[in-house]
Design a protein around this motif. Structure first.
Motif, PDB file in Angstrom:
ATOM      1  N   SER A 149       0.789  -1.162   0.119  1.00 21.18           N
ATOM      2  CA  SER A 149      -0.202  -0.021  -0.058  1.00 21.18           C
ATOM      3  C   SER A 149       0.843   1.264   0.031  1.00 21.18           C
ATOM      4  O   SER A 149       0.307   2.429   0.339  1.00 21.18           O
ATOM      5  CB  SER A 149      -0.833  -0.084   1.152  1.00 21.18           C
ATOM      6  N   HIS A 150       2.113   1.250  -0.245  1.00 21.17           N
ATOM      7  CA  HIS A 150       3.150   2.210  -0.192  1.00 21.17           C
ATOM      8  C   HIS A 150       2.632   3.305  -1.514  1.00 21.17           C
ATOM      9  O   HIS A 150       2.245   2.955  -2.476  1.00 21.17           O
ATOM     10  CB  HIS A 150       4.321   1.627  -0.670  1.00 21.17           C
ATOM     11  N   PRO A 151       2.872   4.667  -1.014  1.00 27.57           N
ATOM     12  CA  PRO A 151       2.400   5.704  -2.034  1.00 27.57           C
ATOM     13  C   PRO A 151       3.168   5.730  -3.033  1.00 27.57           C
ATOM     14  O   PRO A 151       3.067   6.290  -4.148  1.00 27.57           O
ATOM     15  CB  PRO A 151       2.412   6.926  -1.097  1.00 27.57           C
ATOM     16  N   PRO A 201      -4.921   4.194   1.189  1.00 28.87           N
ATOM     17  CA  PRO A 201      -3.770   3.172   1.499  1.00 28.87           C
ATOM     18  C   PRO A 201      -4.652   1.933   1.190  1.00 28.87           C
ATOM     19  O   PRO A 201      -3.968   0.854   0.617  1.00 28.87           O
ATOM     20  CB  PRO A 201      -3.455   3.069   2.918  1.00 28.87           C
ATOM     21  N   ARG A 202      -5.877   1.785   1.667  1.00 30.72           N
ATOM     22  CA  ARG A 202      -6.462   0.558   1.417  1.00 30.72           C
ATOM     23  C   ARG A 202      -7.028   0.130  -0.072  1.00 30.72           C
ATOM     24  O   ARG A 202      -6.903  -0.718  -0.762  1.00 30.72           O
ATOM     25  CB  ARG A 202      -7.994   0.423   2.251  1.00 30.72           C
ATOM     26  N   LYS A 203      -7.106   1.436  -0.905  1.00 31.33           N
ATOM     27  CA  LYS A 203      -7.292   1.474  -2.167  1.00 31.33           C
ATOM     28  C   LYS A 203      -6.150   1.011  -2.946  1.00 31.33           C
ATOM     29  O   LYS A 203      -6.026   0.167  -3.878  1.00 31.33           O
ATOM     30  CB  LYS A 203      -7.872   2.768  -2.699  1.00 31.33           C
ATOM     31  N   LEU A 205      -3.700  -1.023  -1.552  1.00 31.04           N
ATOM     32  CA  LEU A 205      -3.380  -2.324  -1.248  1.00 31.04           C
ATOM     33  C   LEU A 205      -4.420  -3.429  -1.799  1.00 31.04           C
ATOM     34  O   LEU A 205      -4.088  -4.182  -2.555  1.00 31.04           O
ATOM     35  CB  LEU A 205      -3.633  -2.773   0.336  1.00 31.04           C
ATOM     36  N   LYS A 206      -5.764  -2.704  -2.181  1.00 27.32           N
ATOM     37  CA  LYS A 206      -6.541  -3.704  -3.014  1.00 27.32           C
ATOM     38  C   LYS A 206      -6.251  -3.770  -4.377  1.00 27.32           C
ATOM     39  O   LYS A 206      -6.236  -4.905  -5.231  1.00 27.32           O
ATOM     40  CB  LYS A 206      -7.898  -3.009  -3.090  1.00 27.32           C
ATOM     41  N   ALA A 207      -5.609  -2.796  -4.959  1.00 31.22           N
ATOM     42  CA  ALA A 207      -5.100  -2.761  -6.474  1.00 31.22           C
ATOM     43  C   ALA A 207      -4.105  -3.573  -6.456  1.00 31.22           C
ATOM     44  O   ALA A 207      -3.742  -4.367  -7.623  1.00 31.22           O
ATOM     45  CB  ALA A 207      -4.906  -1.269  -6.798  1.00 31.22           C
ATOM     46  N   SER A 208      -3.243  -3.507  -5.504  1.00 34.70           N
ATOM     47  CA  SER A 208      -1.911  -4.261  -5.528  1.00 34.70           C
ATOM     48  C   SER A 208      -2.111  -5.838  -5.549  1.00 34.70           C
ATOM     49  O   SER A 208      -1.589  -6.657  -6.385  1.00 34.70           O
ATOM     50  CB  SER A 208      -0.872  -3.717  -4.441  1.00 34.70           C
ATOM     51  N   LEU A 209      -3.001  -6.035  -4.528  1.00 35.34           N
ATOM     52  CA  LEU A 209      -3.699  -7.597  -4.464  1.00 35.34           C
ATOM     53  C   LEU A 209      -4.152  -8.041  -5.758  1.00 35.34           C
ATOM     54  O   LEU A 209      -4.004  -9.242  -6.286  1.00 35.34           O
ATOM     55  CB  LEU A 209      -4.514  -7.548  -3.250  1.00 35.34           C
ATOM     56  N   GLY A 241      -4.142  -3.525   6.162  1.00 36.97           N
ATOM     57  CA  GLY A 241      -5.061  -4.866   6.060  1.00 36.97           C
ATOM     58  C   GLY A 241      -5.729  -5.460   7.150  1.00 36.97           C
ATOM     59  O   GLY A 241      -5.302  -6.333   7.986  1.00 36.97           O
ATOM     60  N   SER A 242      -6.764  -4.764   7.693  1.00 35.68           N
ATOM     61  CA  SER A 242      -7.566  -5.005   8.858  1.00 35.68           C
ATOM     62  C   SER A 242      -8.503  -6.397   8.721  1.00 35.68           C
ATOM     63  O   SER A 242      -8.468  -6.649   7.280  1.00 35.68           O
ATOM     64  CB  SER A 242      -8.651  -3.754   9.174  1.00 35.68           C
ATOM     65  N   HIS A 243      -8.883  -6.817   9.400  1.00 37.13           N
ATOM     66  CA  HIS A 243     -10.061  -8.086   9.255  1.00 37.13           C
ATOM     67  C   HIS A 243     -11.145  -7.861   8.649  1.00 37.13           C
ATOM     68  O   HIS A 243     -11.304  -8.474   7.465  1.00 37.13           O
ATOM     69  CB  HIS A 243     -10.438  -8.227  10.687  1.00 37.13           C
ATOM     70  N   GLU A 244     -11.764  -6.628   8.568  1.00 37.69           N
ATOM     71  CA  GLU A 244     -12.871  -6.203   7.752  1.00 37.69           C
ATOM     72  C   GLU A 244     -12.480  -6.055   6.134  1.00 37.69           C
ATOM     73  O   GLU A 244     -12.966  -6.641   5.294  1.00 37.69           O
ATOM     74  CB  GLU A 244     -13.568  -4.726   8.164  1.00 37.69           C
ATOM     75  N   PHE A 245     -11.239  -5.619   6.065  1.00 38.91           N
ATOM     76  CA  PHE A 245     -10.433  -5.361   4.597  1.00 38.91           C
ATOM     77  C   PHE A 245     -10.415  -6.790   3.847  1.00 38.91           C
ATOM     78  O   PHE A 245     -10.855  -7.156   3.006  1.00 38.91           O
ATOM     79  CB  PHE A 245      -9.302  -4.770   4.586  1.00 38.91           C
ATOM     80  N   TYR A 246      -9.779  -7.728   4.837  1.00 43.20           N
ATOM     81  CA  TYR A 246      -9.339  -8.953   3.965  1.00 43.20           C
ATOM     82  C   TYR A 246     -10.339 -10.048   4.099  1.00 43.20           C
ATOM     83  O   TYR A 246     -10.427 -10.695   3.161  1.00 43.20           O
ATOM     84  CB  TYR A 246      -8.289  -9.548   4.900  1.00 43.20           C
TER      85      TYR A 246
END
Length: 420
Positions: A149-151, A201-203, A205-209, A241-246
């Motif tokens: 999630s790095h900028p 950051p969550r956006k 992380l999602k795009a990276s995954l 990467g919280s529980h809700e996110f994953y």
């Protein structure tokens, strides 16, 4: 205890359990099919072999200086062999990417299956499976606490490529060993203090995954998992990467959702999540640990939560969709003993759950007979599961009860002490 005494005690226990319709012989056949994924990083304090001397980061801290930590892949494999010789059944080894066994100087994003050929050859010889994890910590590109999630797009690219490479390595393990590899993605990304922007950051992380998992891989060889965390050292205020996110990502993208026993609130337990999560996901990965004070990763003991995890898996027939791995690291005690204690306890907890009159308890509950439910549950706590466990160990050629301690102590004197 002599062999005849073990057999005699087992036969007496078998008769007691049979009164409740529990066939101990069948229980042990089922127990034998369950593979525990024993984590390699207990053996060398999460150092690995790619970047020796690199400071541990990502909320990971190992305390203690007990002699004998593995310094090479050969030493680590020897220690694992010693541990498995004291644990009944055939299991798996869970590797992190930094445990590559290679003479090359290679970066994480350039890893290939060839860098793990010696691990695969060893696993074949030992009859073991292998699981895998990209190592998104203890690296120059993770020093500020962010990876996928790095900028910085270049840093994100490095970690994306590393995770993609890890999936290919996992598929190689599965194809070569004939046992599906679970490749689990955990990243330490987060803020020490309160962030202003939790969404961006969550956006990222999602795009990276999405990119990491874009290439289809045969599920016979590799299954992907994603692992959450509540907070960590250096990410106390916010984890990307919280529980809700994953949970959302895993359900939406058909990935295994990893529940780590130490990654939730100190009063929160993963056993109570299993029956809910199982209704919506095709598979679950467990990292069994002991969070004495939050994510302190103590050696697994047979405490209430471990027993409840075993009961939930057995009572709801979840063993077929659940992959059980261990995750703890303690350098204050003999590291081989830590593996043995934690793995034997995990298997024992499953055995105890299998030796409960589950159908009778469910029927009493359905009929509103909570008196019988309580009374029977409590009485079974003193049933002789230990006699069944002793028989299982003896039948698998591993030490019964505390006899294994002598072998660990002898190995320590003969092998570990010499390492300094």
């Amino acid at each position: 205890m002599t062999e005849p005494a073990i057999q005699q005690a087992y036969e007496a226990a078998k008769a007691l359990y049979a009164q409740h319709g529990i066939d101990t012989d069948e229980v042990l056949k089922k127990l034998e099919t369950i593979k525990i994924s024993m984590h390699c990083w207990q053996g060398d304090d999460v150092r690995g072999f790619l970047n020796r001397g690199q400071e541990l980061t990502g909320g990971i801290s190992v305390t203690g200086s007990y002699p004998g930590a593995a310094r090479t892949p050969e030493e680590l494999r020897a220690d694992l062999e010693q541990a498995f010789a004291l644990i009944p059944g055939k299991h798996k080894v869970n590797l992190h990417a930094i445990y590559a066994d290679t003479d090359e100087q290679v970066e994480l994003d350039k890893l290939e299956p060839k860098h793990y050929e010696r691990w695969v050859a060893w696993a074949k010889e030992q009859g073991l499976g292998l699981d895998f994890n990209p190592t998104c910590f203890s690296h120059e590109n993770s020093k500020d606490g962010f990876t996928l999630s790095h900028p910085d797009e270049n840093i994100r690219r490095f970690w994306i490529d590393h995770c993609k490479a890890s999936r290919q390595i996992g598929a190689y393990f599965g194809e070569q060993l004939g046992q599906t590899c679970v490749t689990n993605v955990w990243v330490p990304d987060g803020f020490k203090d309160n962030p202003v922007d939790r969404m961006s950051p969550r956006k990222r992380l999602k795009a990276s995954l999405d990119e990491v998992f874009a290439e289809p891989i045969d599920p016979r060889y590799n299954l992907d998992a994603v692992e959450s965390k509540l907070f960590g050292l250096g990410s106390e205020a916010y984890v990307v990467g919280s529980h809700e996110f994953y949970m959302g990502y895993g359900l939406q993208n058909d990935k295994l959702i990893c529940l780590d026993a130490g990654h939730f609130h100190p009063t929160e337990v993963i056993s109570n999540k299993l029956s809910s999560l199982a209704l919506f996901t095709s598979g679950i990965l467990l990292h069994v640990s002991r969070p004495m004070r939050w994510d302190s990763d103590h050696v697994v003991i047979m405490d209430d939560e471990l027993l409840e995890i075993g009961r939930e898996l057995v009572r709801h027939d979840l063993l077929g969709i659940t992959h059980i791995g261990l995750d703890f690291f303690d350098a204050s005690i003999n590291r081989v003993a830590a593996w043995v204690v934690g793995t034997r306890n995990t298997i024992k907890a499953l055995l105890r759950a299998m030796l409960e009159p589950v159908e009778a308890l469910k029927q009493a509950e359905l009929e509103g007979d909570y008196t019988t439910r309580l009374a029977l549950t409590e009485e079974f706590k003193s049933y002789p599961f230990g006699a069944v466990w002793d028989y299982y160990c003896a039948s698998k050629g591993v030490p019964v009860r505390e006899q294994w301690i002598r072998q660990v102590k002898a190995y320590e004197q003969d092998v570990l002490v010499a390492r300094g």
